[in-house]
Design a protein around this motif. Structure first.
Motif, PDB file in Angstrom:
ATOM      1  N   TRP A  88       0.675  -0.918  -0.165  1.00 27.15           N
ATOM      2  CA  TRP A  88      -0.115  -0.413  -0.045  1.00 27.15           C
ATOM      3  C   TRP A  88       0.744   1.284  -0.028  1.00 27.15           C
ATOM      4  O   TRP A  88       2.343   1.395   0.625  1.00 27.15           O
ATOM      5  N   ALA A  89       0.550   2.187  -0.503  1.00 26.20           N
ATOM      6  CA  ALA A  89       0.655   3.867  -0.391  1.00 26.20           C
ATOM      7  C   ALA A  89       0.703   4.460   0.709  1.00 26.20           C
ATOM      8  O   ALA A  89      -0.093   4.024   1.648  1.00 26.20           O
ATOM      9  N   VAL A  90       1.832   4.981   1.611  1.00 25.16           N
ATOM     10  CA  VAL A  90       1.505   6.148   2.379  1.00 25.16           C
ATOM     11  C   VAL A  90       0.852   6.804   2.582  1.00 25.16           C
ATOM     12  O   VAL A  90       1.579   8.346   1.386  1.00 25.16           O
ATOM     13  N   PRO A  91      -0.589   7.183   2.685  1.00 22.32           N
ATOM     14  CA  PRO A  91      -0.688   8.973   2.387  1.00 22.32           C
ATOM     15  C   PRO A  91       0.005   9.967   3.841  1.00 22.32           C
ATOM     16  O   PRO A  91       0.226  10.147   4.067  1.00 22.32           O
TER      17      PRO A  91
ATOM     18  N   ALA B  70       3.651   9.812   9.285  1.00 23.02           N
ATOM     19  CA  ALA B  70       2.651   9.211   8.343  1.00 23.02           C
ATOM     20  C   ALA B  70       1.894   7.598   8.386  1.00 23.02           C
ATOM     21  O   ALA B  70       1.348   7.254   8.062  1.00 23.02           O
ATOM     22  N   GLU B  71       2.830   6.708   9.036  1.00 21.04           N
ATOM     23  CA  GLU B  71       2.400   5.375   9.372  1.00 21.04           C
ATOM     24  C   GLU B  71       3.028   4.426  10.110  1.00 21.04           C
ATOM     25  O   GLU B  71       3.769   3.631  10.270  1.00 21.04           O
TER      26      GLU B  71
ATOM     27  N   PRO C 146       4.723   8.912  -2.580  1.00 18.75           N
ATOM     28  CA  PRO C 146       6.797   8.536  -2.341  1.00 18.75           C
ATOM     29  C   PRO C 146       6.894   7.518  -1.821  1.00 18.75           C
ATOM     30  O   PRO C 146       7.531   6.934  -1.988  1.00 18.75           O
ATOM     31  N   VAL C 147       6.050   6.980  -0.948  1.00 19.17           N
ATOM     32  CA  VAL C 147       6.837   5.867   0.497  1.00 19.17           C
ATOM     33  C   VAL C 147       5.088   5.054  -0.171  1.00 19.17           C
ATOM     34  O   VAL C 147       4.220   5.369  -0.472  1.00 19.17           O
ATOM     35  N   ALA C 148       5.533   3.670  -0.241  1.00 28.30           N
ATOM     36  CA  ALA C 148       5.150   2.780  -0.148  1.00 28.30           C
ATOM     37  C   ALA C 148       5.503   1.799   0.351  1.00 28.30           C
ATOM     38  O   ALA C 148       6.462   1.730   0.738  1.00 28.30           O
TER      39      ALA C 148
END
Length: 459
Positions: free
Chosen positions: A14-17, A35-36, A204-206
């Motif tokens: 999953w992508a990190v929003p 963020a995560e 930009p991060v998953a």
């Protein structure tokens, strides 16, 4: 979120929003942790290189993007028009050295991180300190690929991830031995993350979860420095914390190191006179491929004035060289040379004796014209001699392309009758020297630069 699996093994990606715009000096690990916060041991965090570069201050002023590419380029691999595929300072082979002019202020470009493996280690360490978790981290960037249309993300930096999965020595489902299978696990993870990050979604991060077996390796000061080479796979196959540098193929094993025109120029540059060879045998197929290149040379009247005698038998080489030596000594004695002078000159032919393979290129005048006057007949032969020389040069360059050393020696031209007799050649074949062929015993010394202007006259 993407899930892959079913009854068998599965993973989630999953992508990190919620990540803010990254600026120089930002702590990426803290931003990702905020963020995560639910990251768990064994997760793999995929970080787009662009935000790593921004955090590390790799945004530089560059009104001329081409100049910035020049500054980051170590070696041009291929060029077509304005497009350049190059090897950059990080050792990566990619378009435009990874210099990015998108999503940056006018008059600036974004360069890749100086050391992507170190960047990955820093993020991994920061996440461990912030959340108390042991995760793997990949820094990813977008690459094109030879023979394949489209782009995909690959890993350019890694920490705590088994970047290569070496299956050599195992067997497949049918019991067949695996002898060449090394899987680029880190690149597969990077591509999976790109499916959810997207190229223009501002994510930009998953995170990949469920593949904890690829995560591990220490965070010591020397871990994953990227200074070594090779497969990056530990003896136990785990790969440790070797870093993404292990994904870069060593130049010795890279069959596609250059583009077409660059390969030609490098082969020409590699063409050197080699006088010392190893005992390694020469592949006869490589010599025949060089002959195939030789006979593409230009020639007068649509003729084929080349013949190449491949002296592959050690006994035939010895018989030929002994006969040539005896003829040379007889010539020198007639010239009144002393025994010492004769010995010195004969030693010059040792390069032919020391080579494991010998080729005698010959000129044939089949198809030549006879004019009946000396001026034109002389010019006719000179045309054929020039064509023979072009063929020999093609041959020497092609040998260099095969990574074989060579030395063209003119000695057979001084005893053509002897050479024809020993090798059983027709009387119409004129030996045009001999070429010693073998694997160079050492690196060639640097060649001095020659000013092209000294060889050019412009009218």
């Amino acid at each position: 979120m993407t899930t892959r699996g079913g009854a068998g093994p599965s993973f989630r990606v999953w992508a990190v929003p919620g990540l803010p715009e990254v600026r120089e000096g930002d702590d990426l690990a803290k931003l990702i942790a905020a963020a995560e916060p639910g990251l768990a041991d064994g997760d793999v965090v995929l970080v787009t290189s662009k935000i790593v570069s921004k955090a590390e201050g790799r945004l530089v002023a560059a009104d001329d993007r081409e100049a910035a590419i020049d500054a980051e380029t170590v070696r041009v691999v291929a060029r077509r028009g304005t497009l350049r595929i190059v090897e950059n300072r990080q050792g990566l082979v990619m378009a435009a050295a990874g210099v990015d002019a998108s999503n940056t202020p006018a008059g600036t470009v974004l360069l890749l991180p100086v050391d992507p493996d170190a960047s990955a280690r820093a993020v991994r360490q920061g996440l461990r300190e912030a959340l108390g978790v042991d995760v793997g981290v990949l820094v990813t960037d977008t690459f094109g690929r030879p023979w394949r249309a489209g782009l995909t993300d690959v890993a350019i930096g890694a920490s705590g991830v088994r970047v290569l999965d070496d299956l050599r020595g195992g067997v497949d489902a049918y019991g067949n031995p695996l002898s060449a299978t090394v899987v680029a696990t880190a690149d597969e993870l990077a591509a999976a993350g790109d499916l959810v990050k997207g190229k223009a979604a501002g994510l930009p991060v998953a995170v990949v979860r469920g593949l904890g077996h690829v995560v591990g390796g220490g965070l010591g000061a020397d871990a994953g420095s990227g200074s070594g080479s090779g497969s990056g796979v530990d003896a136990d196959g785990a790969g440790g914390d070797s870093g993404a540098r292990a994904l870069v193929r060593d130049s010795r094993d890279d069959m596609f190191r250059l583009g077409t025109s660059e390969a030609v120029r490098e082969a020409v540059a590699l063409r050197r006179t080699v006088r010392e060879f190893t005992d390694e045998e020469v592949d006869p197929g490589a010599v025949r491929r060089a002959v195939a290149a030789a006979v593409t040379a230009p020639a007068p009247h649509h003729t084929t004035p080349w013949r190449f005698v491949l002296v592959e038998s050690a006994a035939a080489r010895l018989e030929l060289l002994d006969a040539m030596r005896d003829a040379w000594i007889a010539d020198l004695r007639r010239d009144g040379k002393s025994p010492e002078a004769i010995a010195r000159r004969v030693r010059r032919g040792d390069v032919l004796r020391n080579a494991p393979y010998l080729v005698v290129p010959c000129l044939v005048m089949d198809g030549s014209h006879t004019y009946g006057d000396a001026r034109r007949d002389t010019a006719e032969r000179e045309m054929f001699v020039v064509a023979a020389g072009a063929g020999v040069q093609n041959f020497l360059v092609a040998l260099a392309g095969e990574r074989l050393g060579s030395a063209w020696v003119s000695s057979t031209m001084f005893c053509r009758g002897v050479v024809r007799d020993v090798l059983g050649l027709p009387g119409s074949w004129d030996p045009m020297g001999a070429v010693a062929v073998g694997h160079p015993a050492g690196a060639a010394p640097a060649r001095g630069e020659r000013d092209v202007g000294g060889f050019v006259v412009v009218r």
